[in-house]
Every structure is written in C-alpha cells, then in structure tokens.
Design an enzyme around this catalytic site. Structure first.
Site, PDB file in Angstrom:
ATOM      1  N   LYS A  24      16.980  29.839  30.404  1.00 35.10           N
ATOM      2  CA  LYS A  24      16.424  28.719  29.609  1.00 35.10           C
ATOM      3  C   LYS A  24      15.202  28.542  30.342  1.00 35.10           C
ATOM      4  CE  LYS A  24      19.553  27.867  26.674  1.00 35.10           C
ATOM      5  NZ  LYS A  24      19.452  28.218  25.102  1.00 35.10           N
ATOM      6  N   ARG A  25      14.565  29.687  31.143  1.00 38.62           N
ATOM      7  CA  ARG A  25      13.196  29.583  31.955  1.00 38.62           C
ATOM      8  C   ARG A  25      13.160  28.548  32.881  1.00 38.62           C
ATOM      9  NH1 ARG A  25      14.336  33.721  29.340  1.00 38.62           N
ATOM     10  NH2 ARG A  25      12.940  34.601  27.557  1.00 38.62           N
ATOM     11  N   ALA A  61      10.103  26.115  33.238  1.00 35.51           N
ATOM     12  CA  ALA A  61       9.455  25.740  32.069  1.00 35.51           C
ATOM     13  C   ALA A  61       9.310  24.129  31.713  1.00 35.51           C
ATOM     14  CB  ALA A  61      10.084  26.269  30.889  1.00 35.51           C
ATOM     15  N   LEU A  63      10.511  20.016  31.613  1.00 37.71           N
ATOM     16  CA  LEU A  63      11.659  19.260  30.949  1.00 37.71           C
ATOM     17  C   LEU A  63      12.540  19.938  29.833  1.00 37.71           C
ATOM     18  CD1 LEU A  63      12.777  16.343  30.458  1.00 37.71           C
ATOM     19  CD2 LEU A  63      11.066  16.004  28.471  1.00 37.71           C
ATOM     20  N   LEU A  65      13.381  20.518  27.143  1.00 39.32           N
ATOM     21  CA  LEU A  65      13.185  19.951  25.681  1.00 39.32           C
ATOM     22  C   LEU A  65      14.290  19.850  24.649  1.00 39.32           C
ATOM     23  CD1 LEU A  65       9.617  21.864  25.293  1.00 39.32           C
ATOM     24  CD2 LEU A  65      10.248  19.417  26.100  1.00 39.32           C
ATOM     25  N   GLY A 110       6.933  19.879  33.626  1.00 40.30           N
ATOM     26  CA  GLY A 110       7.807  19.470  34.713  1.00 40.30           C
ATOM     27  C   GLY A 110       7.549  20.404  35.882  1.00 40.30           C
ATOM     28  N   GLU A 113       5.149  19.720  37.929  1.00 39.51           N
ATOM     29  CA  GLU A 113       5.309  18.606  38.629  1.00 39.51           C
ATOM     30  C   GLU A 113       6.143  19.017  39.980  1.00 39.51           C
ATOM     31  OE1 GLU A 113       6.707  16.407  35.285  1.00 39.51           O
ATOM     32  OE2 GLU A 113       5.020  14.978  35.531  1.00 39.51           O
ATOM     33  N   GLU A 133       2.135  18.905  27.713  1.00 41.96           N
ATOM     34  CA  GLU A 133       2.926  17.723  27.311  1.00 41.96           C
ATOM     35  C   GLU A 133       2.345  16.937  26.048  1.00 41.96           C
ATOM     36  OE1 GLU A 133       2.736  18.485  30.473  1.00 41.96           O
ATOM     37  OE2 GLU A 133       4.296  17.891  31.532  1.00 41.96           O
ATOM     38  N   ARG A 136       2.927  18.746  22.748  1.00 40.70           N
ATOM     39  CA  ARG A 136       4.595  18.322  22.271  1.00 40.70           C
ATOM     40  C   ARG A 136       4.673  16.953  22.042  1.00 40.70           C
ATOM     41  NH1 ARG A 136       5.674  23.618  22.264  1.00 40.70           N
ATOM     42  NH2 ARG A 136       5.871  24.770  24.291  1.00 40.70           N
ATOM     43  N   GLY A 141       6.100  13.073  33.270  1.00 35.28           N
ATOM     44  CA  GLY A 141       7.008  11.853  33.840  1.00 35.28           C
ATOM     45  C   GLY A 141       7.836  12.111  35.043  1.00 35.28           C
TER      46      GLY A 141
HETATM   47  C1  1HE Z   1      13.492  26.085  26.919  1.00 39.61           C
HETATM   48  C2  1HE Z   1      12.465  25.563  27.439  1.00 39.61           C
HETATM   49  C3  1HE Z   1      12.404  23.985  27.705  1.00 39.61           C
HETATM   50  C4  1HE Z   1      12.308  27.686  27.424  1.00 39.61           C
HETATM   51  N1  1HE Z   1      13.464  23.311  27.613  1.00 39.61           N
HETATM   52  N2  1HE Z   1      14.662  24.999  26.699  1.00 39.61           N
HETATM   53  N3  1HE Z   1       7.482  22.610  28.437  1.00 39.61           N
HETATM   54  C5  1HE Z   1       6.945  23.777  27.707  1.00 39.61           C
HETATM   55  O1  1HE Z   1       6.406  22.710  26.729  1.00 39.61           O
HETATM   56  C6  1HE Z   1       7.286  24.903  27.833  1.00 39.61           C
HETATM   57  C7  1HE Z   1       8.182  25.518  26.863  1.00 39.61           C
HETATM   58  N4  1HE Z   1       8.609  26.658  27.091  1.00 39.61           N
HETATM   59  C8  1HE Z   1       7.917  28.059  26.716  1.00 39.61           C
HETATM   60  O2  1HE Z   1       6.687  27.478  26.172  1.00 39.61           O
HETATM   61  C9  1HE Z   1       8.311  29.444  26.697  1.00 39.61           C
HETATM   62  O3  1HE Z   1       9.424  29.123  26.856  1.00 39.61           O
HETATM   63  C10 1HE Z   1       7.770  30.032  28.144  1.00 39.61           C
HETATM   64  C11 1HE Z   1       6.689  30.192  28.177  1.00 39.61           C
HETATM   65  C12 1HE Z   1       8.191  29.133  29.337  1.00 39.61           C
HETATM   66  C13 1HE Z   1       8.632  31.285  28.335  1.00 39.61           C
HETATM   67  O4  1HE Z   1       8.716  31.832  27.036  1.00 39.61           O
HETATM   68  P1  1HE Z   1       9.606  33.243  26.676  1.00 39.61           P
HETATM   69  O5  1HE Z   1       9.191  34.152  25.464  1.00 39.61           O
HETATM   70  O6  1HE Z   1       9.918  34.055  27.833  1.00 39.61           O
HETATM   71  O7  1HE Z   1      10.944  32.631  26.349  1.00 39.61           O
HETATM   72  P2  1HE Z   1      11.522  31.885  25.145  1.00 39.61           P
HETATM   73  O8  1HE Z   1      12.068  32.848  24.118  1.00 39.61           O
HETATM   74  O9  1HE Z   1      10.417  30.851  24.825  1.00 39.61           O
HETATM   75  O10 1HE Z   1      12.587  30.720  25.537  1.00 39.61           O
HETATM   76  C14 1HE Z   1      13.842  31.450  26.162  1.00 39.61           C
HETATM   77  C15 1HE Z   1      14.901  30.422  26.288  1.00 39.61           C
HETATM   78  O11 1HE Z   1      14.503  29.229  27.065  1.00 39.61           O
HETATM   79  C16 1HE Z   1      14.887  29.753  24.651  1.00 39.61           C
HETATM   80  O12 1HE Z   1      16.395  29.342  24.494  1.00 39.61           O
HETATM   81  P3  1HE Z   1      17.246  30.341  23.420  1.00 39.61           P
HETATM   82  O13 1HE Z   1      18.580  29.311  23.348  1.00 39.61           O
HETATM   83  O14 1HE Z   1      16.649  30.417  22.019  1.00 39.61           O
HETATM   84  O15 1HE Z   1      17.406  31.548  23.975  1.00 39.61           O
HETATM   85  C17 1HE Z   1      14.234  28.593  24.783  1.00 39.61           C
HETATM   86  O16 1HE Z   1      14.429  27.486  23.836  1.00 39.61           O
HETATM   87  C18 1HE Z   1      14.538  28.018  26.139  1.00 39.61           C
HETATM   88  N5  1HE Z   1      13.450  27.321  26.800  1.00 39.61           N
HETATM   89  N6  1HE Z   1      11.614  26.510  27.784  1.00 39.61           N
HETATM   90  C19 1HE Z   1      14.680  23.863  26.977  1.00 39.61           C
HETATM   91  N7  1HE Z   1      11.361  23.523  28.427  1.00 39.61           N
HETATM   92  C20 1HE Z   1       9.703  14.505  32.931  1.00 39.61           C
HETATM   93  S1  1HE Z   1       8.591  14.752  31.731  1.00 39.61           S
HETATM   94  C21 1HE Z   1       8.378  16.332  32.129  1.00 39.61           C
HETATM   95  C22 1HE Z   1       7.382  16.917  30.849  1.00 39.61           C
HETATM   96  C23 1HE Z   1       7.522  18.180  30.490  1.00 39.61           C
HETATM   97  O17 1HE Z   1       7.942  19.081  31.432  1.00 39.61           O
HETATM   98  S2  1HE Z   1       6.783  18.738  29.059  1.00 39.61           S
HETATM   99  C24 1HE Z   1       6.755  20.464  29.173  1.00 39.61           C
HETATM  100  C25 1HE Z   1       7.758  21.203  28.542  1.00 39.61           C
END
Ligand code: 1HE
Length: 267
Positions: A24-25, A61, A63, A65, A110, A113, A133, A136, A141
C-alpha cells in the site's frame, strides 16, 4: 507495542525502524500512526540515533486514503486523527534522539510530513516530493503547515499545494527537502547505506550535545529573540559543563583531536 506496520531492529547504538506496508506504498492508517507514536515515545534501551526507512519502492504515500474514504469521518473525528499524527510526529522531532530518514520513490502528502519531522533526510536518486492534498480535495493534517513550511518557506509550500506538482530529487535537495542525495539513476546507491554511515557519525557525538541539538534548535525557532538567546544560554550552560567536555576538549588542547578541515585536506 507489537504491530505490523513497523519493523524494528537495532545495531549497537543505532535503532532502525522500517515502514513495512509496501503493498500500500506505506500509506499511514490509524494503527500505523499508533505504532510510530509508541516507538518514538520510548525508543529501545541503548538507542542513541534512529534511522527511519521504508520497504518497497516508495517511502510513503501519506494518509491512507481508502481508510479515510471508507470511514467517512466527521470533522471532529478527523481533528482527532490530526492530533494523533501531531503527537506521533512531535515525538520524532522533539523526542531528544536524532532521527535520520532514508527516502526513496514517493515522499508525498503525509509521507513528506513524516520525513519533515526527521532531523536528517537522505534521498536516493528515485526520490520525489509532492503535496497532492489540494488535488484530492483535502488538506495537510500531519504538521506540514508547521514543519514542511519552515523547511520550504510558507510561500513555496503554498505554491506546491496549489499546483500539486512533483518536485524531483535535485530540486528537493536545493530547497531543503533532502540534505543529501546519494547515487544517480545510472549508478544507484541506497539511501539506507549512507543513512547508517551518517547515523554512526552522529552517535559518536557527545550524547548531551545531540540532545541539545535536536531538542532546542527547533523550539528556539518558535521563540522571540530574547527568549531564544536566554534558552540558548541555559542549554549551553548544561551542555558545556557535561561529562564529556573535559576529555573531548582535552583531546583538542593536547592536539589529539581532529581538525575542522575539508575532507581532502585532512591527513
Ligand atoms: C494507497 C495509497 C494511499 C497507494 N492510501 N492506499 N497521497 C496521495 O495522494 C498519493 C496516492 N498514491 C499514489 O499516487 C501512488 O500510489 C504512488 C505514486 C504513491 C505509487 O504508485 P504505484 O503505481 O507504485 O502504486 P499504486 O498502484 O497506485 O498503488 C498500489 C496500492 O497501494 C494500491 O492498492 P491496491 O489494493 O489497488 O493494490 C493503492 O490503492 C494503494 N495506495 N497510495 C491508500 N495514500 C493527515 S493528512 C495527510 C494528507 C495526505 O497524506 S494526502 C496525500 C495522499
């Protein structure tokens, strides 16, 4: 606290914590934050420097999500989530033990962060940074408005969040998100290898100096100049009269100590 998110090990004075949810990265759900809080609240006996790294191609990756989507939290519930992140990451930054973060791949939301709470950030050539963020429909946070904004300047953080752009490792180095970049795409070197090397060097400092460095500098940055100078004097009075001072300064006086010169100039 036993759990599945952090892998924990120790090599002498170096504690190694590994984010271990690569499928889940290394996304951070509530139990991951609780494990981070528990480890940094009381690092294992004998640990003088902590190296934080991650399994898989990406550091973190941010929070979880999916958890946030599925729980459909209320405002109060998410405020509590943020407070749990703040508590956990405060323990990293202000726990009194130097923390070296070894980064690769995505260090986003996060994840940035989390990295921002560490004292030394080492990136490998695959590392990139983003605060997606805004794209999205959410907001930071986990302390970015305080920690990451201080590293970047508030102005750069606003721009990063408005555009959601990806910052490559060289720009990350230039603007302070990383302190070191190791290896190149053609000739990769793991950030962890350099991280361990730097952690060992930090562990060879006087323990009280390390405590003062990681405990006082960021706090003094929050103070007025008058309060800061007073706090610095108090801190220095404690450190400069510490147990290691006579022997370490004696080494200098007796010409046994290293000199401060560029590496190529030292014999
Ligand atoms: C996740 C998450 C996640 C991956 N929450 N499950 N963060 C983001 O907006 C970044 C979101 N993630 C991505 O953009 C990409 O996953 C990556 C660039 C990090 C990696 O890409 P990749 O092609 O290697 O992997 P993938 O196919 O996108 O993801 C692999 C699995 O990890 C997949 O799950 P699966 O069950 O389909 O295999 C994804 O859903 C899962 N996954 N990232 C949950 N973030 C206190 S407030 C803080 C606010 C924030 O942090 S917002 C930033 C959120």
């Amino acid at each position: 606290m036993p759990g599945s998110f952090l892998e924990i090990s120790q090599a002498g004075p170096i504690g190694v914590v590994t984010l271990n949810r690569p499928a889940k990265r290394n996304a951070l759900d509530e139990s991951a934050i609780a494990e981070i809080d528990a480890y940094f609240s009381s690092p294992p006996e004998g640990v003088r420097v902590i190296v934080m790294r991650a399994n898989g191609e990406h550091f973190c990756a941010g929070l979880d999500l999916r958890e946030h989507h599925d729980k459909a939290r209320s405002a109060v519930e998410f405020m509590r989530v943020c407070q749990a992140w703040h508590r956990a990451f405060d323990k990293i930054q202000h726990g009194g033990t130097p923390v070296v973060a070894c980064l690769q791949g995505a260090v986003v939301g996060g994840g940035l962060e989390l990295a921002s709470a560490a004292h030394v950030r080492i990136a490998d050539a695959s590392t990139y940074f983003s605060l997606p963020e805004g794209t999205r429909g959410i907001f930071t946070g986990g302390g970015a408005t305080v920690r990451t904004a201080r590293i970047l300047t508030a102005s750069r953080m606003v721009e990063m969040m408005l555009t959601g752009r990806v910052i490559d490792v060289e720009e990350g180095l230039r603007i302070g998100l990383a302190h070191y970049v190791c290896g190149t795409a053609a000739n990769p070197r793991k950030a962890f290898d350099l991280g361990l090397e730097i952690a060992r060097k930090i562990a060879s400092n006087a323990e009280l100096s390390n405590y003062a460095i990681v405990s006082s500098i960021n706090r003094i940055a929050d103070m007025s100049s008058t309060d800061g100078l007073f706090a610095e004097g108090l801190m220095a009075a404690v450190v400069q009269t510490g147990a290691d001072v006579q022997s370490r300064l004696g080494d200098f006086v007796d010409k046994r100590a290293h000199k401060v010169k560029p590496q190529s100039a030292t014999a």
